[in-house]
Design a protein around this motif. Structure first.
Motif, PDB file in Angstrom:
ATOM      1  N   THR A 196       0.816  -1.208   0.000  1.00 21.22           N
ATOM      2  CA  THR A 196       0.000   0.000   0.000  1.00 21.22           C
ATOM      3  C   THR A 196       0.858   1.268   0.000  1.00 21.22           C
ATOM      4  O   THR A 196       2.034   1.254   0.378  1.00 21.22           O
ATOM      5  N   ASN A 197       0.246   2.355  -0.434  1.00 19.49           N
ATOM      6  CA  ASN A 197       0.877   3.683  -0.496  1.00 19.49           C
ATOM      7  C   ASN A 197      -0.269   4.679  -0.493  1.00 19.49           C
ATOM      8  O   ASN A 197      -1.010   4.776  -1.484  1.00 19.49           O
ATOM      9  N   HIS A 198      -0.446   5.383   0.599  1.00 17.57           N
ATOM     10  CA  HIS A 198      -1.637   6.235   0.751  1.00 17.57           C
ATOM     11  C   HIS A 198      -1.690   7.369  -0.262  1.00 17.57           C
ATOM     12  O   HIS A 198      -2.752   7.958  -0.482  1.00 17.57           O
ATOM     13  N   GLY A 199      -0.553   7.697  -0.916  1.00 12.41           N
ATOM     14  CA  GLY A 199      -0.546   8.760  -1.911  1.00 12.41           C
ATOM     15  C   GLY A 199      -0.919   8.293  -3.301  1.00 12.41           C
ATOM     16  O   GLY A 199      -1.071   9.119  -4.210  1.00 12.41           O
ATOM     17  N   CYS A 200      -1.108   7.014  -3.476  1.00 20.42           N
ATOM     18  CA  CYS A 200      -1.411   6.445  -4.789  1.00 20.42           C
ATOM     19  C   CYS A 200      -2.916   6.495  -5.053  1.00 20.42           C
ATOM     20  O   CYS A 200      -3.706   6.012  -4.246  1.00 20.42           O
ATOM     21  N   PRO A 201      -3.357   7.036  -6.185  1.00 22.41           N
ATOM     22  CA  PRO A 201      -4.803   7.119  -6.470  1.00 22.41           C
ATOM     23  C   PRO A 201      -5.484   5.763  -6.591  1.00 22.41           C
ATOM     24  O   PRO A 201      -6.681   5.648  -6.320  1.00 22.41           O
ATOM     25  N   PHE A 202      -4.740   4.722  -6.956  1.00 21.95           N
ATOM     26  CA  PHE A 202      -5.341   3.389  -7.037  1.00 21.95           C
ATOM     27  C   PHE A 202      -5.618   2.847  -5.624  1.00 21.95           C
ATOM     28  O   PHE A 202      -6.623   2.178  -5.399  1.00 21.95           O
TER      29      PHE A 202
ATOM     30  N   TYR B 250     -17.038   3.700  -0.586  1.00 25.40           N
ATOM     31  CA  TYR B 250     -17.169   2.246  -0.717  1.00 25.40           C
ATOM     32  C   TYR B 250     -16.443   1.479   0.390  1.00 25.40           C
ATOM     33  O   TYR B 250     -16.834   0.370   0.727  1.00 25.40           O
ATOM     34  N   ARG B 251     -15.350   2.051   0.909  1.00 29.50           N
ATOM     35  CA  ARG B 251     -14.585   1.409   1.984  1.00 29.50           C
ATOM     36  C   ARG B 251     -14.242  -0.048   1.611  1.00 29.50           C
ATOM     37  O   ARG B 251     -14.363  -0.961   2.432  1.00 29.50           O
TER      38      ARG B 251
ATOM     39  N   ILE C  13     -10.969  -4.813 -12.589  1.00 26.05           N
ATOM     40  CA  ILE C  13     -11.101  -3.566 -13.350  1.00 26.05           C
ATOM     41  C   ILE C  13      -9.978  -2.614 -12.966  1.00 26.05           C
ATOM     42  O   ILE C  13      -9.920  -2.118 -11.839  1.00 26.05           O
ATOM     43  N   LYS C  14      -9.104  -2.365 -13.933  1.00 24.58           N
ATOM     44  CA  LYS C  14      -7.903  -1.567 -13.680  1.00 24.58           C
ATOM     45  C   LYS C  14      -8.220  -0.085 -13.879  1.00 24.58           C
ATOM     46  O   LYS C  14      -8.068   0.453 -14.969  1.00 24.58           O
ATOM     47  N   SER C  15      -8.655   0.556 -12.814  1.00 21.48           N
ATOM     48  CA  SER C  15      -8.989   1.969 -12.907  1.00 21.48           C
ATOM     49  C   SER C  15      -8.850   2.615 -11.534  1.00 21.48           C
ATOM     50  O   SER C  15      -8.654   1.929 -10.533  1.00 21.48           O
ATOM     51  N   THR C  16      -8.985   3.936 -11.517  1.00 19.01           N
ATOM     52  CA  THR C  16      -9.015   4.667 -10.250  1.00 19.01           C
ATOM     53  C   THR C  16     -10.442   5.086  -9.910  1.00 19.01           C
ATOM     54  O   THR C  16     -10.658   5.821  -8.952  1.00 19.01           O
TER      55      THR C  16
ATOM     56  N   GLN D 251      -6.107   4.907  -3.039  1.00 16.66           N
ATOM     57  CA  GLN D 251      -7.175   5.788  -2.555  1.00 16.66           C
ATOM     58  C   GLN D 251      -8.544   5.312  -3.026  1.00 16.66           C
ATOM     59  O   GLN D 251      -9.538   5.426  -2.296  1.00 16.66           O
ATOM     60  N   LYS D 252      -8.601   4.783  -4.241  1.00 16.44           N
ATOM     61  CA  LYS D 252      -9.859   4.237  -4.766  1.00 16.44           C
ATOM     62  C   LYS D 252     -10.426   3.189  -3.816  1.00 16.44           C
ATOM     63  O   LYS D 252     -11.622   3.208  -3.482  1.00 16.44           O
TER      64      LYS D 252
END
Length: 215
Positions: free
Chosen positions: A70-76, A85-86, A173-176, A78-79
């Protein structure tokens, strides 16, 4: 044409460059760790948690373990932690209810995106309502490289026998976009259901998607 020492030197230099280029291409396509293979023993590791404790994968022998890069700055990332949705939080909570160990691993190096102090890691867990068993701070990147972790998120499921049952993307699904979460097949959920039933996941390996791990 008279072949001089200069011609020989230039030819040798070109040959060396070609060899180096070929070597670089081979290195770039070679798996970071060929030992991380589904249906084989998951590599053991030790690391310090955000609570200051040292833990090892072997500490949890006999239990199913999920590893989440994990990396809290990454938009993926964050998604999947988004409050609407949590998704990651719900996965962690469901795992805890089933006595599954969930270890979040932060392999961001000092000065790189996603790097946190122990205090910051604990604050993130609290503020997001996350529920991992532990957060391991892998500043050196040793654990990430051991597992050939490529992205955040990058997910691994280790069964009760210590065998790697799944590795790859969190879902299909590979998206943000958070709206894609309910439409996607969650590979981690499917893997945990199969492992819980004493079976093998239908999908054991996928290509992970997300931000690159910031080694």
């Amino acid at each position: 044409m008279v072949i001089t020492r200069r011609h020989i030197s230039l030819a040798l230099g070109m040959a060396t460059a070609v060899a180096l280029t070929a070597g670089a291409l081979i290195a770039s396509t070679r798996p970071a760790n060929a030992d991380v293979i589904v249906d084989q023993a998951a590599p053991d590791f030790s690391g310090l948690t955000s609570a200051g404790d040292e833990i090892s994968l072997s500490d949890f022998a006999g239990k199913t373990v999920v590893l989440e890069w994990t990396n809290h700055g990454c938009p993926f990332v964050q998604k999947h932690y988004d409050e609407s949705y949590r998704n990651m939080q719900e996965l962690q909570s469901a795992a805890a209810e089933d006595d599954i160990i969930w270890i979040s691993v932060i392999s961001s190096a000092p000065g790189k995106q996603g790097h946190v102090t122990p205090e910051e890691a604990n604050a993130l867990t609290t503020s997001r309502g996350a529920a991992p068993t532990a957060v391991v701070l892998d500043e050196s990147g040793d654990i990430g490289r051991l597992y050939a972790a490529q992205t955040t998120p990058h997910m691994y499921v280790v069964n009760e026998g210590g065998v790697l049952a799944y590795q790859g993307a969190i879902d299909s699904i590979k998206s943000t976009r958070t709206k894609d979460i309910p439409e996607a097949e969650n590979y981690v959920t499917s893997a945990l259901e199969a492992v819980s039933a004493g079976g093998v996941p239908t999908t054991q390996q996928t290509r992970p998607y997300g931000c690159s791990v910031k080694y």
